[in-house]
Design a protein around this motif. Structure first.
Motif, short mmCIF file in Angstrom:
data_model
loop_
_atom_site.label_atom_id
_atom_site.label_comp_id
_atom_site.label_asym_id
_atom_site.label_seq_id
_atom_site.Cartn_x
_atom_site.Cartn_y
_atom_site.Cartn_z
N ASP A 1 9.92 -2.99 -2.54
CA ASP A 1 8.65 -3.18 -3.21
C ASP A 1 8.74 -2.65 -4.62
N LYS A 2 7.73 -2.94 -5.38
CA LYS A 2 7.81 -2.65 -6.80
C LYS A 2 8.21 -1.22 -7.10
N SER A 3 7.61 -0.29 -6.42
CA SER A 3 7.85 1.10 -6.77
C SER A 3 9.16 1.63 -6.21
N VAL A 4 9.70 0.98 -5.22
CA VAL A 4 10.92 1.49 -4.60
C VAL A 4 12.02 0.44 -4.56
N ARG A 5 11.90 -0.57 -5.39
CA ARG A 5 12.87 -1.66 -5.29
C ARG A 5 14.26 -1.22 -5.71
N LEU B 1 0.82 -1.20 0.00
CA LEU B 1 0.00 0.00 0.00
C LEU B 1 0.86 1.26 0.00
N LEU B 2 1.92 1.21 0.78
CA LEU B 2 2.77 2.39 0.84
C LEU B 2 3.44 2.65 -0.51
N SER B 3 3.81 1.59 -1.16
CA SER B 3 4.41 1.77 -2.47
C SER B 3 3.41 2.38 -3.44
N ASP B 4 2.19 1.87 -3.41
CA ASP B 4 1.17 2.46 -4.27
C ASP B 4 0.99 3.94 -3.95
N LEU B 5 1.03 4.22 -2.67
CA LEU B 5 0.83 5.60 -2.24
C LEU B 5 1.95 6.50 -2.76
N LEU B 6 3.16 6.00 -2.69
CA LEU B 6 4.28 6.80 -3.17
C LEU B 6 4.17 7.05 -4.66
N SER B 7 3.84 6.01 -5.40
CA SER B 7 3.74 6.21 -6.85
C SER B 7 2.59 7.15 -7.17
N LEU B 8 1.53 7.07 -6.39
CA LEU B 8 0.42 7.98 -6.62
C LEU B 8 0.83 9.43 -6.34
N GLU B 9 1.62 9.58 -5.30
CA GLU B 9 2.05 10.94 -5.00
C GLU B 9 2.90 11.50 -6.13
N HIS B 10 3.76 10.65 -6.64
CA HIS B 10 4.58 11.10 -7.75
C HIS B 10 3.73 11.43 -8.96
N LYS B 11 2.73 10.59 -9.18
CA LYS B 11 1.85 10.83 -10.31
C LYS B 11 1.11 12.15 -10.14
N LEU B 12 0.66 12.37 -8.92
CA LEU B 12 -0.06 13.61 -8.66
C LEU B 12 0.85 14.81 -8.85
N ASP B 13 2.09 14.66 -8.45
CA ASP B 13 3.05 15.74 -8.69
C ASP B 13 3.13 16.05 -10.17
N GLY B 14 3.20 14.99 -10.95
CA GLY B 14 3.27 15.21 -12.39
C GLY B 14 2.04 15.90 -12.92
N VAL B 15 0.88 15.53 -12.42
CA VAL B 15 -0.35 16.17 -12.88
C VAL B 15 -0.35 17.63 -12.51
N ARG B 16 0.01 17.89 -11.27
CA ARG B 16 -0.01 19.28 -10.83
C ARG B 16 0.96 20.11 -11.65
N TYR B 17 2.13 19.52 -11.88
CA TYR B 17 3.16 20.29 -12.56
C TYR B 17 2.79 20.55 -14.03
N SER B 18 2.36 19.50 -14.68
CA SER B 18 2.11 19.67 -16.11
C SER B 18 0.89 20.54 -16.36
N ASN B 19 0.02 20.65 -15.38
CA ASN B 19 -1.14 21.50 -15.58
C ASN B 19 -0.76 22.97 -15.57
N LYS B 20 0.43 23.26 -15.08
CA LYS B 20 0.87 24.65 -15.18
C LYS B 20 1.21 25.01 -16.62
N PHE B 21 1.34 24.02 -17.43
CA PHE B 21 1.63 24.25 -18.84
C PHE B 21 0.64 23.47 -19.68
N PRO B 22 -0.60 23.92 -19.74
CA PRO B 22 -1.59 23.16 -20.50
C PRO B 22 -1.22 23.15 -21.97
#
Lengths: 225, 225
Positions: free
Chosen positions: B55-59, A166-187
């Motif tokens: 884990d997968k995301s941080v291996r 779960l924590l790994s999923d959470l980390l990847s989601l956070e990174h993904k969200l970072d990407g979304v937030r960042y790229s939205n500054k440049f639509p």
DNA sequence: CGGTGTCCAGCGTACAGGTAA
DNA sequence: GTTACCTGTACGCTGGACACC
């Protein structure tokens, strides 16, 4: 996985592309620039009208417009990986060691050269390894073979594995969200929607801080620090 | 010889396993990582407390703990073969020859290579067209909403919902883990000792001592939510 | 067909060079 | 000279795909 045709140009700056980077054919410079900008969360601002020309000769002129074009041309922030382990430059280190060995023959009193064994087939231990190795040899014998089976406690291991996942999923989601937030500054298409994006992101800041902080603290305690 | 069930996970990183490698179900990454580490006799050192999450995301975050977990989960270094014959890439060579033959009539036009839009007939986009309609305009045709395309509100909402769900799962798991942990006075210890005494590995004492250490239990208690 | 080893594109970091204060 | 940052190239690491057995 495909190899790009010979002579393909970078879609951002029209320099010679070195491969597919973050989903688009791009040169080494733009690849590294894009990654650094996102990893460091850099926020650039154009000093002119957000329409600077980005080309090989002037690509360093406006970093804001360069990054904007990276997004426009389809560079994918989700392709960025995070927090890899440190690497070592064996080839470069070997070169340096050889050069240093040559120097030491003349100087005679420099640092003592490490046990090289350069010609023996297995000793590829680097300088760092030599420093690291003398620590705590065979400490495992004290605990010994008594604790043998990998499944000593099913309950705790199952739960821990699940939490880890779960924590790994959470980390990847956070990174993904970072990407979304960042790229939205440049639509991709500048329109009225961009204002909506920004507003939406501002509204989300409170939500984000609720969840980003604990994950970030986890990341700091385990990975970054 | 057994076939692994569909969906079996890698015992090291919980990614999808590709088969039984070195005696345990594992993914391609951990399989190759394990082999490389032993063949090259790489000596890693954890920068933290030898209890990093693998884990997968941080291996890739800590190679020392990843290799340690490979041993803990039972990967067998004796299964590694040495000095096999070189292989010939006949199929790849055939493909390259065929492509080269086809390239004669399809000389490149400097266009950045995109996805093979087999349903979209415009295989000869000019540079102007590429600028006028960046990749995001193809989002309606592309299959994955998460992979590419414009980052819309529902994307953010999806990510947020997913994170929220994960966090609630995490909380309940932590409570469960607390209960289990307090009912067991001793945390689980596993030993990599049986795998460490391979005769080949004893040749390099420094390498060996790096990994013959007690296996610390999983410490998730310092996660503050 | 499953488990080996190998290849290589695409990731990453490290280094050297440049610029500026 | 010193410090700091930014840039692009060189090279190590990873994992999916494929060749062998």
């Amino acid at each position: 996985r495909e190899k790009i045709p010979e002579g393909t140009l970078c879609v951002v700056c029209s320099d010679l592309a070195s491969g597919i980077h973050y989903s688009v054919a791009s040169c080494n410079g733009c690849k590294t620039f894009f990654r650094r900008a996102l990893v460091n969360k850099q926020a650039f601002q154009c000093q002119f009208s957000d329409d600077c020309i980005v080309d090989k000769s002037v690509r360093c002129g406006c970093r804001s417009c360069r990054l904007k074009k990276c997004f426009e041309m389809g560079m994918d922030p989700n392709a960025i990986q995070h927090d890899r382990d440190k690497i070592r430059y064996t080839k470069r280190l070997k070169k340096m060691k050889n050069e240093k060995a040559c120097d030491d023959r003349d100087i005679l009193n420099g640092k003592p050269i490490r046990e090289e064994g350069e010609n023996s087939p297995q000793s590829t231990l680097s300088l760092d390894d030599a420093i690291a190795s003398p620590s705590s040899s065979f400490a495992g014998q004290s605990l010994g073979p008594a604790s043998n089976g990998p499944y000593l406690d099913h309950d705790i291991q199952d739960v821990q594995a699940e939490m880890s996942s779960l924590l790994s999923d959470l980390l990847s989601l956070e990174h993904k969200l970072d990407g979304v937030r960042y790229s939205n500054k440049f639509p991709p298409h500048t329109s009225a929607a961009s204002c909506m994006y920004d507003r939406r992101l501002l509204d989300d800041e409170a939500w984000l801080s609720t969840y980003t902080v604990p994950v970030a603290s986890f990341k700091l305690s385990h990975i970054t620090l």
